[in-house]
Design a protein around this motif. Structure first.
Motif, PDB file in Angstrom:
ATOM      1  N   TRP A  91      24.873  85.352 130.651  1.00 11.18           N
ATOM      2  CA  TRP A  91      25.041  83.972 131.111  1.00 11.18           C
ATOM      3  C   TRP A  91      25.161  83.987 132.631  1.00 11.18           C
ATOM      4  CZ3 TRP A  91      24.440  79.728 128.198  1.00 11.18           C
ATOM      5  CH2 TRP A  91      24.559  79.844 126.805  1.00 11.18           C
ATOM      6  N   PHE A  92      24.403  83.135 133.260  1.00 15.92           N
ATOM      7  CA  PHE A  92      24.454  82.948 134.699  1.00 15.92           C
ATOM      8  C   PHE A  92      24.757  81.475 134.969  1.00 15.92           C
ATOM      9  CE2 PHE A  92      22.705  86.875 136.617  1.00 15.92           C
ATOM     10  CZ  PHE A  92      22.376  87.556 135.458  1.00 15.92           C
ATOM     11  N   TYR A 118      24.482  76.162 133.713  1.00 16.58           N
ATOM     12  CA  TYR A 118      24.634  77.466 133.072  1.00 16.58           C
ATOM     13  C   TYR A 118      23.334  77.849 132.376  1.00 16.58           C
ATOM     14  CZ  TYR A 118      29.619  77.648 134.017  1.00 16.58           C
ATOM     15  OH  TYR A 118      30.839  77.727 134.649  1.00 16.58           O
ATOM     16  N   TYR A 119      22.921  79.094 132.604  1.00 16.06           N
ATOM     17  CA  TYR A 119      21.671  79.598 132.065  1.00 16.06           C
ATOM     18  C   TYR A 119      21.906  80.827 131.182  1.00 16.06           C
ATOM     19  CZ  TYR A 119      19.578  76.843 135.837  1.00 16.06           C
ATOM     20  OH  TYR A 119      19.210  75.829 136.688  1.00 16.06           O
ATOM     21  N   CYS A 120      21.189  80.846 130.086  1.00 12.16           N
ATOM     22  CA  CYS A 120      21.142  82.007 129.200  1.00 12.16           C
ATOM     23  C   CYS A 120      19.956  82.878 129.627  1.00 12.16           C
ATOM     24  CB  CYS A 120      20.972  81.488 127.775  1.00 12.16           C
ATOM     25  SG  CYS A 120      20.472  82.687 126.551  1.00 12.16           S
ATOM     26  N   ALA A 121      20.117  84.199 129.579  1.00 16.35           N
ATOM     27  CA  ALA A 121      19.041  85.092 129.994  1.00 16.35           C
ATOM     28  C   ALA A 121      18.972  86.304 129.075  1.00 16.35           C
ATOM     29  CB  ALA A 121      19.265  85.540 131.430  1.00 16.35           C
ATOM     30  N   ALA A 122      17.769  86.835 128.927  1.00 18.25           N
ATOM     31  CA  ALA A 122      17.553  87.998 128.074  1.00 18.25           C
ATOM     32  C   ALA A 122      16.777  89.068 128.827  1.00 18.25           C
ATOM     33  CB  ALA A 122      16.801  87.599 126.809  1.00 18.25           C
ATOM     34  N   ASP A 123      17.163  90.302 128.614  1.00 19.88           N
ATOM     35  CA  ASP A 123      16.480  91.448 129.223  1.00 19.88           C
ATOM     36  C   ASP A 123      15.757  92.215 128.122  1.00 19.88           C
ATOM     37  OD1 ASP A 123      17.768  94.675 130.229  1.00 19.88           O
ATOM     38  OD2 ASP A 123      15.784  93.801 130.608  1.00 19.88           O
ATOM     39  N   THR A 124      14.524  91.817 127.813  1.00 20.71           N
ATOM     40  CA  THR A 124      13.779  92.486 126.754  1.00 20.71           C
ATOM     41  C   THR A 124      13.131  93.773 127.224  1.00 20.71           C
ATOM     42  OG1 THR A 124      11.762  91.241 127.191  1.00 20.71           O
ATOM     43  CG2 THR A 124      13.317  90.277 125.609  1.00 20.71           C
ATOM     44  N   GLY A 125      13.194  94.037 128.530  1.00 20.45           N
ATOM     45  CA  GLY A 125      12.602  95.247 129.073  1.00 20.45           C
ATOM     46  C   GLY A 125      13.582  96.376 129.287  1.00 20.45           C
ATOM     47  N   GLU A 185      24.693  83.034 140.011  1.00 23.77           N
ATOM     48  CA  GLU A 185      25.580  84.187 139.872  1.00 23.77           C
ATOM     49  C   GLU A 185      25.770  84.556 138.416  1.00 23.77           C
ATOM     50  OE1 GLU A 185      29.549  83.429 141.223  1.00 23.77           O
ATOM     51  OE2 GLU A 185      29.793  81.616 140.022  1.00 23.77           O
ATOM     52  N   GLY A 186      25.975  85.826 138.161  1.00 22.47           N
ATOM     53  CA  GLY A 186      26.235  86.288 136.813  1.00 22.47           C
ATOM     54  C   GLY A 186      27.647  85.942 136.381  1.00 22.47           C
ATOM     55  N   VAL A 187      27.777  85.469 135.179  1.00 25.55           N
ATOM     56  CA  VAL A 187      29.079  85.079 134.643  1.00 25.55           C
ATOM     57  C   VAL A 187      29.569  86.093 133.616  1.00 25.55           C
ATOM     58  CG1 VAL A 187      30.318  83.322 133.326  1.00 25.55           C
ATOM     59  CG2 VAL A 187      28.613  82.633 135.017  1.00 25.55           C
ATOM     60  N   ALA A 188      28.688  86.444 132.681  1.00 29.42           N
ATOM     61  CA  ALA A 188      29.057  87.372 131.616  1.00 29.42           C
ATOM     62  C   ALA A 188      27.806  88.004 131.039  1.00 29.42           C
ATOM     63  CB  ALA A 188      29.832  86.661 130.512  1.00 29.42           C
ATOM     64  N   GLY A 189      27.965  89.228 130.545  1.00 32.65           N
ATOM     65  CA  GLY A 189      26.843  89.923 129.935  1.00 32.65           C
ATOM     66  C   GLY A 189      27.290  90.683 128.692  1.00 32.65           C
ATOM     67  N   ILE A 190      26.341  90.906 127.790  1.00 33.31           N
ATOM     68  CA  ILE A 190      26.630  91.682 126.581  1.00 33.31           C
ATOM     69  C   ILE A 190      25.421  92.568 126.301  1.00 33.31           C
ATOM     70  CG2 ILE A 190      25.819  89.790 125.081  1.00 33.31           C
ATOM     71  CD1 ILE A 190      27.998  90.702 123.057  1.00 33.31           C
ATOM     72  N   HIS A 226      21.736  92.242 137.378  1.00 34.36           N
ATOM     73  CA  HIS A 226      21.265  91.332 138.419  1.00 34.36           C
ATOM     74  C   HIS A 226      20.290  90.321 137.842  1.00 34.36           C
ATOM     75  CE1 HIS A 226      23.130  93.791 141.538  1.00 34.36           C
ATOM     76  NE2 HIS A 226      22.641  94.853 140.896  1.00 34.36           N
ATOM     77  N   GLU A 227      20.182  89.222 138.521  1.00 29.30           N
ATOM     78  CA  GLU A 227      19.283  88.152 138.074  1.00 29.30           C
ATOM     79  C   GLU A 227      17.874  88.682 137.844  1.00 29.30           C
ATOM     80  OE1 GLU A 227      19.360  84.881 140.756  1.00 29.30           O
ATOM     81  OE2 GLU A 227      17.760  83.778 139.727  1.00 29.30           O
ATOM     82  N   TYR A 228      17.387  89.545 138.725  1.00 24.77           N
ATOM     83  CA  TYR A 228      16.004  90.022 138.641  1.00 24.77           C
ATOM     84  C   TYR A 228      15.777  90.988 137.477  1.00 24.77           C
ATOM     85  CZ  TYR A 228      17.920  94.066 141.178  1.00 24.77           C
ATOM     86  OH  TYR A 228      18.682  95.139 141.562  1.00 24.77           O
ATOM     87  N   GLU A 229      16.846  91.436 136.856  1.00 22.97           N
ATOM     88  CA  GLU A 229      16.710  92.369 135.735  1.00 22.97           C
ATOM     89  C   GLU A 229      16.477  91.643 134.402  1.00 22.97           C
ATOM     90  OE1 GLU A 229      20.475  94.360 136.622  1.00 22.97           O
ATOM     91  OE2 GLU A 229      19.348  96.228 136.926  1.00 22.97           O
ATOM     92  N   TYR A 230      16.605  90.335 134.414  1.00 23.42           N
ATOM     93  CA  TYR A 230      16.379  89.542 133.205  1.00 23.42           C
ATOM     94  C   TYR A 230      14.995  88.914 133.281  1.00 23.42           C
ATOM     95  CZ  TYR A 230      21.315  90.062 132.090  1.00 23.42           C
ATOM     96  OH  TYR A 230      22.557  90.579 131.778  1.00 23.42           O
ATOM     97  N   ASN A 231      14.222  89.024 132.215  1.00 19.79           N
ATOM     98  CA  ASN A 231      12.854  88.530 132.268  1.00 19.79           C
ATOM     99  C   ASN A 231      12.621  87.239 131.493  1.00 19.79           C
ATOM    100  OD1 ASN A 231      13.359  90.128 129.992  1.00 19.79           O
ATOM    101  ND2 ASN A 231      11.239  90.761 129.770  1.00 19.79           N
TER     102      ASN A 231
END
Length: 126
Positions: free
Chosen positions: A36-37, A93-100, A46-51, A109-114
């Motif tokens: 979540w950003f 608030y934005y949800c983000a996923a890093d499938t890579g 900014e990053g808020v939380a990650g799992i 980091h923001e750029y690590e989420y695609n």
């Protein structure tokens, strides 16, 4: 097609709670890191939380003890429980996923989420 759809934002008074949800489509999200950003007007995202895929969680210092990130792999959904909200939590608030598998540690980091959702607005009044 990969798609993330947030919901649950709204307006609350300081001290209140909200639960954000992010429904994920088009990918098996049990094996990816998600986060979540947030972005307030005039400020950088900014990053808020990650799992991560193993369920380990990370939080920004500003939300530790107040926010909880969780994931339901069966529902392909991500959540952010926000308690003791403050006016400074007001943001999109934005949800983000890093499938890579790019995120190495922590929230990342923001750029690590695609993949990103469209955002849900949270407004906290004093």
């Amino acid at each position: 097609q990969v798609q993330l759809v947030e919901s649950g934002g709204g307006s609350v008074q300081a001290g209140g709670s909200l639960r954000l949800s992010c429904a994920a489509f088009g990918h098996t999200y049990s094996s990816v890191s998600m986060g979540w950003f947030r972005q307030a007007p005039g400020k950088e995202r900014e990053g808020v939380a990650g799992i991560d895929s193993g369920g380990s969680t990370s939080y920004a210092d500003s939300v530790k003890g107040r926010f909880t990130i969780s994931k339901d792999n069966a529902k392909n959904s991500l959540y952010l429980q926000m308690n003791s909200l403050k006016p400074e939590d007001t943001a999109m608030y934005y949800c983000a996923a890093d499938t890579g598998s790019t995120v190495v540690a922590g929230i990342g980091h923001e750029y690590e989420y695609n993949y990103w959702g469209q955002g849900t607005q949270v407004t906290v009044s004093s």
